[in-house]
Design a protein around this motif. Sequence first.
Motif, PDB file in Angstrom:
ATOM      1  N   ASN A 259       0.820  -1.199   0.000  1.00 38.61           N
ATOM      2  CA  ASN A 259       0.000   0.000   0.000  1.00 38.61           C
ATOM      3  C   ASN A 259       0.863   1.261   0.000  1.00 38.61           C
ATOM      4  OD1 ASN A 259      -2.645   1.443   0.394  1.00 38.61           O
ATOM      5  ND2 ASN A 259      -1.625   2.056   2.278  1.00 38.61           N
ATOM      6  N   ALA A 262       2.141   1.753  -3.492  1.00 40.19           N
ATOM      7  CA  ALA A 262       1.067   2.124  -4.421  1.00 40.19           C
ATOM      8  C   ALA A 262       0.597   3.549  -4.191  1.00 40.19           C
ATOM      9  CB  ALA A 262      -0.100   1.150  -4.276  1.00 40.19           C
ATOM     10  N   ILE A 271       0.233   5.882 -11.312  1.00 39.23           N
ATOM     11  CA  ILE A 271      -0.903   4.971 -11.425  1.00 39.23           C
ATOM     12  C   ILE A 271      -2.174   5.743 -11.084  1.00 39.23           C
ATOM     13  CG2 ILE A 271       0.487   2.949 -10.826  1.00 39.23           C
ATOM     14  CD1 ILE A 271      -0.827   3.001  -8.054  1.00 39.23           C
ATOM     15  N   GLN A 275      -6.058   1.915  -9.126  1.00 38.38           N
ATOM     16  CA  GLN A 275      -4.985   0.929  -9.244  1.00 38.38           C
ATOM     17  C   GLN A 275      -4.282   0.675  -7.915  1.00 38.38           C
ATOM     18  OE1 GLN A 275      -3.023   2.843 -12.736  1.00 38.38           O
ATOM     19  NE2 GLN A 275      -2.974   0.770 -13.591  1.00 38.38           N
ATOM     20  N   ILE A 276      -4.498   1.526  -6.920  1.00 34.92           N
ATOM     21  CA  ILE A 276      -3.868   1.315  -5.615  1.00 34.92           C
ATOM     22  C   ILE A 276      -4.260  -0.046  -5.063  1.00 34.92           C
ATOM     23  CG2 ILE A 276      -3.762   2.098  -3.214  1.00 34.92           C
ATOM     24  CD1 ILE A 276      -4.126   4.965  -4.260  1.00 34.92           C
ATOM     25  N   VAL A 279      -2.703  -2.954  -7.063  1.00 37.21           N
ATOM     26  CA  VAL A 279      -1.298  -3.214  -6.740  1.00 37.21           C
ATOM     27  C   VAL A 279      -1.191  -4.025  -5.450  1.00 37.21           C
ATOM     28  CG1 VAL A 279       0.870  -2.138  -6.002  1.00 37.21           C
ATOM     29  CG2 VAL A 279      -0.389  -1.201  -7.956  1.00 37.21           C
ATOM     30  N   THR A 283       0.226  -7.854  -5.181  1.00 36.22           N
ATOM     31  CA  THR A 283       1.402  -8.137  -4.348  1.00 36.22           C
ATOM     32  C   THR A 283       1.091  -9.241  -3.345  1.00 36.22           C
ATOM     33  OG1 THR A 283       2.117  -5.828  -4.573  1.00 36.22           O
ATOM     34  CG2 THR A 283       3.125  -7.137  -2.811  1.00 36.22           C
ATOM     35  N   SER A 309       6.060  -4.925  -5.381  1.00 32.79           N
ATOM     36  CA  SER A 309       4.990  -3.958  -5.654  1.00 32.79           C
ATOM     37  C   SER A 309       5.353  -3.001  -6.790  1.00 32.79           C
ATOM     38  CB  SER A 309       4.670  -3.137  -4.407  1.00 32.79           C
ATOM     39  OG  SER A 309       4.191  -3.971  -3.370  1.00 32.79           O
ATOM     40  N   ASN A 310       6.635  -2.842  -7.068  1.00 35.36           N
ATOM     41  CA  ASN A 310       7.067  -1.875  -8.085  1.00 35.36           C
ATOM     42  C   ASN A 310       6.852  -2.416  -9.496  1.00 35.36           C
ATOM     43  OD1 ASN A 310       8.199   0.547  -6.823  1.00 35.36           O
ATOM     44  ND2 ASN A 310       9.490  -0.922  -5.730  1.00 35.36           N
TER      45      ASN A 310
END
Length: 310
Positions: A259, A262, A271, A275-276, A279, A283, A309-310
């Motif tokens: 989180n 993101a 993003i 999209q948060i 992600v 993950t 996450s990246n």
Amino acid sequence: CTEVLFGNEALNEVASSTAVDIVMAAIVGAAGLMPTLSAIKADKKVLLANKESLVMAGSIFMQALNSSNATLLPIDSEHNAIFQCLPSDYSADNKSVVKKLILSASGGPFRDWSIEAMQAATPEQACAHPNWSMGNKISVDSATMMNKGLEVIEARWLFDTPVDRIDVLVHPQSIIHSLVQYIDGSMLAQLGNPDMKIPIAYGLAWPDRIHSAVPDLDLIDIAKLDFEAPDSNRFPCLKLAYDAASVGGNAPTVLNAANEIAVQAFLERKISFTQIGQVVEDTLSKFSFCEPVSLEDVQDADKKARVKSN
């Protein structure tokens, strides 16, 4: 005594300093874990506003607390409200009288927005909280309702309560800060204007009370209080947090790390707002979870989650 609001330098040294009696742990995010633990281990009175310490390392943090002479007081408005509504001698001996803990949530700036509208939301819109003045990261967390999910995990550890007995209630006015439901049908709530000076003053003076300089709450002027259930379809981050809490182990650590990555990406316009949650969910799907037995385990899971996450 001296009160300290953590800054950016020499955090662990300040937390353990013999010149400091009261430490307010208010760093946002994973960065607050180590200095908060240092304050606990140094037997301070810790005013906890860094929920991530318990989200990331709940069992390890509570073990450190139970092995110390520190006093831990919740300062997040919701957890402070629950603390005020629980019995003063709340413990394993009388825990059965409490049926549920209910965390209130404003719903954030997008409470009435459609998913389609949220897809185009800007960082400026996400940070424009209707009731509270907060930093960018926590404001975005409020907009996604991830903040409330993190608070559920924090409450699970603070009050030693199973996640299935912690509910979230959307209350747009942010006047009722949280509630405790008892087995006899009673429900106790803590009310006040949405101002962090109230829980901070309570924590500083506890077990007494002092003036907080916050105007008195005028219920006649407010006229009515509204409530609604959270919408997990439009705000999937809340469900992701509940799921991570139910899985346990290092799942909340991964949730929090993903989180943070993101939200920063959204703030940097890399993003979209919706999209948060994607992600974070993606993950979480990449991990097999286990119970951390040391801080090194927690930090390792945090680091790996940030990379994935990246």
